[in-house]
Scaffold this motif. Sequence first.
Motif, PDB file in Angstrom:
ATOM      1  N   GLY A 251      -6.053   1.719   7.255  1.00 22.87           N
ATOM      2  CA  GLY A 251      -5.497   1.621   5.908  1.00 22.87           C
ATOM      3  C   GLY A 251      -6.257   0.638   5.053  1.00 22.87           C
ATOM      4  O   GLY A 251      -6.528   0.895   3.863  1.00 22.87           O
TER       5      GLY A 251
ATOM      6  N   ALA B 207      -8.545   1.522   1.716  1.00 19.74           N
ATOM      7  CA  ALA B 207      -8.241   0.896   0.433  1.00 19.74           C
ATOM      8  C   ALA B 207      -9.444   0.143  -0.123  1.00 19.74           C
ATOM      9  O   ALA B 207      -9.682   0.148  -1.334  1.00 19.74           O
ATOM     10  CB  ALA B 207      -7.053  -0.058   0.590  1.00 19.74           C
TER      11      ALA B 207
ATOM     12  N   TYR C 104      -1.231   4.389   2.376  1.00 15.84           N
ATOM     13  CA  TYR C 104      -2.094   3.559   3.219  1.00 15.84           C
ATOM     14  C   TYR C 104      -1.350   3.019   4.435  1.00 15.84           C
ATOM     15  O   TYR C 104      -1.949   2.853   5.501  1.00 15.84           O
ATOM     16  CB  TYR C 104      -2.670   2.403   2.405  1.00 15.84           C
ATOM     17  CG  TYR C 104      -3.550   2.850   1.266  1.00 15.84           C
ATOM     18  CD1 TYR C 104      -4.879   3.178   1.487  1.00 15.84           C
ATOM     19  CD2 TYR C 104      -3.045   2.956  -0.027  1.00 15.84           C
ATOM     20  CE1 TYR C 104      -5.696   3.595   0.443  1.00 15.84           C
ATOM     21  CE2 TYR C 104      -3.849   3.366  -1.086  1.00 15.84           C
ATOM     22  CZ  TYR C 104      -5.177   3.680  -0.846  1.00 15.84           C
ATOM     23  OH  TYR C 104      -5.979   4.108  -1.880  1.00 15.84           O
TER      24      TYR C 104
ATOM     25  N   GLY D  79       0.799  -1.227   0.000  1.00 14.60           N
ATOM     26  CA  GLY D  79       0.000   0.000   0.000  1.00 14.60           C
ATOM     27  C   GLY D  79       0.823   1.264   0.000  1.00 14.60           C
ATOM     28  O   GLY D  79       0.306   2.347  -0.293  1.00 14.60           O
TER      29      GLY D  79
END
Length: 288
Positions: free
Chosen positions: A189, A193, A177, A173
């Motif tokens: 996170g 996402a 993230y 990520g």
Amino acid sequence: MQTDKKTIQAPPWVVRLMTPMIARIVARQMIKKYPGLGADDIIARMRAESGQGSEAERRMLEAVALRLPANPAAEAQRDAATTWRSPSSLVLIAANLLPLYGVLVFDWPVFPVMLLFWLENVVIGVLNALRMLLADPTDLALWGAKLFMVPFFCFHYGMFTAIHGSFVVSLFGGKEYGRMDQGLVPVEGALRAVTDFGVAPALAVLAGSHVFSLLWNYLIGGEFRRVSLSEQMGQPYKRVIVLHLTIIFGGGIAMALGSPVWALLALIALKIGFDLNAHIKEHAKLAV
């Protein structure tokens, strides 16, 4: 000189309590002793060896019969069901094809694909805890073991999955993230996402495929009567460790290459292959 021999009988409530556990052990021994025979034939042989028997013995034979394969034809049918053409296998394959849609239509990079696979692990852990609770529910003695093993599994598997998820979010990520979570569990996170990439529908379908397997194989197929609680507790680890070490390695290569479509398609195909193989082996082992 003659001595009187007194037979000590256990209280009826103890007999009823221990019957399911003993029946499960006896059933496994009978399957090994009479391979290829169904429940009716095995029970007939047990009756012939024990004679008329008491009421407690009759109840024991009934409990053993519930934990035996119904007949050779049904056993063969279950064995045939543990191929890639079985309903649960086809549902699993179809559900695993949804990430292809994300890659081809929504231009997913490697991160949402890896995130989806990790979230699937969370679903598998939740359903495995449910499988453990449903294992031979009539065995009251087994519930004593469940009181310890189910919470232990939830804690241990939860920690294992949290570390894995933190690794996925931080590695794939990136800073966008990965920096959102300061703790061990990558909640913020991962949720961000899921929203940004629209992962929820694919996750719902993957979760549905595992719920279908729970109903089709475990409950309707009668696996819950034959499963060992300790083996069921360890089942998800076999899949997660072997599959995701491979997937993470493949995901790292795909990310290093810039997430080209062909690499992501190869990654998804690799996951389907490992997933299907693990699924078939799991249910073939529990077929008898």
